[in-house]
Design a protein around this motif. Structure first.
Motif, PDB file in Angstrom:
ATOM      1  N   ILE A  13       0.580  -1.298  -0.286  1.00 33.29           N
ATOM      2  CA  ILE A  13      -0.044   0.231  -0.118  1.00 33.29           C
ATOM      3  C   ILE A  13       0.579   1.419   0.054  1.00 33.29           C
ATOM      4  CG2 ILE A  13      -1.978   1.557   1.550  1.00 33.29           C
ATOM      5  CD1 ILE A  13      -2.747  -0.921   1.943  1.00 33.29           C
ATOM      6  N   LEU A  14       2.040   1.319   0.733  1.00 33.30           N
ATOM      7  CA  LEU A  14       2.858   2.108   1.142  1.00 33.30           C
ATOM      8  C   LEU A  14       3.810   3.352  -0.345  1.00 33.30           C
ATOM      9  CD1 LEU A  14       4.284   2.536   4.716  1.00 33.30           C
ATOM     10  CD2 LEU A  14       2.510   4.190   3.479  1.00 33.30           C
ATOM     11  N   LEU A  20       2.115   6.473  -6.784  1.00 29.48           N
ATOM     12  CA  LEU A  20       1.140   7.267  -7.365  1.00 29.48           C
ATOM     13  C   LEU A  20       1.267   8.875  -6.799  1.00 29.48           C
ATOM     14  CD1 LEU A  20      -2.433   7.370  -8.019  1.00 29.48           C
ATOM     15  CD2 LEU A  20      -2.446   7.680  -6.204  1.00 29.48           C
ATOM     16  N   GLY A  21       1.761   8.952  -5.871  1.00 30.23           N
ATOM     17  CA  GLY A  21       2.268  10.228  -5.063  1.00 30.23           C
ATOM     18  C   GLY A  21       3.408  11.365  -6.898  1.00 30.23           C
ATOM     19  N   TRP A  22       4.383   9.809  -7.185  1.00 32.33           N
ATOM     20  CA  TRP A  22       5.170  10.270  -7.452  1.00 32.33           C
ATOM     21  C   TRP A  22       4.570  10.525  -9.332  1.00 32.33           C
ATOM     22  CZ3 TRP A  22       6.920   7.827 -12.383  1.00 32.33           C
ATOM     23  CH2 TRP A  22       7.648   8.697 -13.053  1.00 32.33           C
ATOM     24  N   PHE A  23       3.891   9.680 -10.035  1.00 35.18           N
ATOM     25  CA  PHE A  23       3.243   9.676 -10.776  1.00 35.18           C
ATOM     26  C   PHE A  23       2.637  11.418 -10.761  1.00 35.18           C
ATOM     27  CE2 PHE A  23      -0.812   9.164 -13.661  1.00 35.18           C
ATOM     28  CZ  PHE A  23       0.423   9.011 -15.398  1.00 35.18           C
ATOM     29  N   ALA A  24       1.635  11.445 -10.164  1.00 39.46           N
ATOM     30  CA  ALA A  24       0.230  12.736 -10.143  1.00 39.46           C
ATOM     31  C   ALA A  24       1.720  13.969 -10.135  1.00 39.46           C
ATOM     32  CB  ALA A  24      -0.466  13.089  -8.595  1.00 39.46           C
TER      33      ALA A  24
END
Length: 113
Positions: A13-14, A20-24
């Motif tokens: 999950i982490l 997901l944060g890096w992609f955003a």
């Protein structure tokens, strides 16, 4: 769910949240990156500002020269005015002396008549 499964699930999950944060972040950076036209416009504006600053500096130098010339001319004019006032005062003194002389001469002529 035992301890190992819990740690593995938490790690997945982490890691997914990190990806997901890096992609955003990458997507936002990619969408907000300035275009070549924007960079060209910024370069043009920077050059115009630079030219305006140079023109302002030249104008300030010219202003200082004009002020210096006007100050010199004012000093010369004041000196000429003072000389003219001194000459006028001298002329008034001479006129008064001549008037007194003429009045005295006329008084003697009238007294001698």
């Amino acid at each position: 769910m035992n301890r190992t499964e819990f740690i593995t699930a938490t790690a997945i999950i982490l890691f997914a949240a990190f990806v997901l944060g890096w992609f955003a972040s990458w997507l936002i950076h990619r969408l907000t990156r300035p275009t070549k036209a924007d960079i060209g416009e910024l370069d043009r504006m920077a050059q115009e500002i630079h030219d305006a600053e140079e023109a302002r500096d030249r104008a300030l130098i010219r202003l200082e020269e004009v002020e210096r010339d006007l100050g010199r001319k004012l000093a010369e004019t004041e000196a000429e005015l003072q000389a003219a006032l001194d000459g006028l005062a001298e002329s008034r003194t001479e006129v008064e002396e001549l008037r007194d002389y003429i009045e005295a001469k006329l008084a003697r002529q009238k007294a001698g008549i």
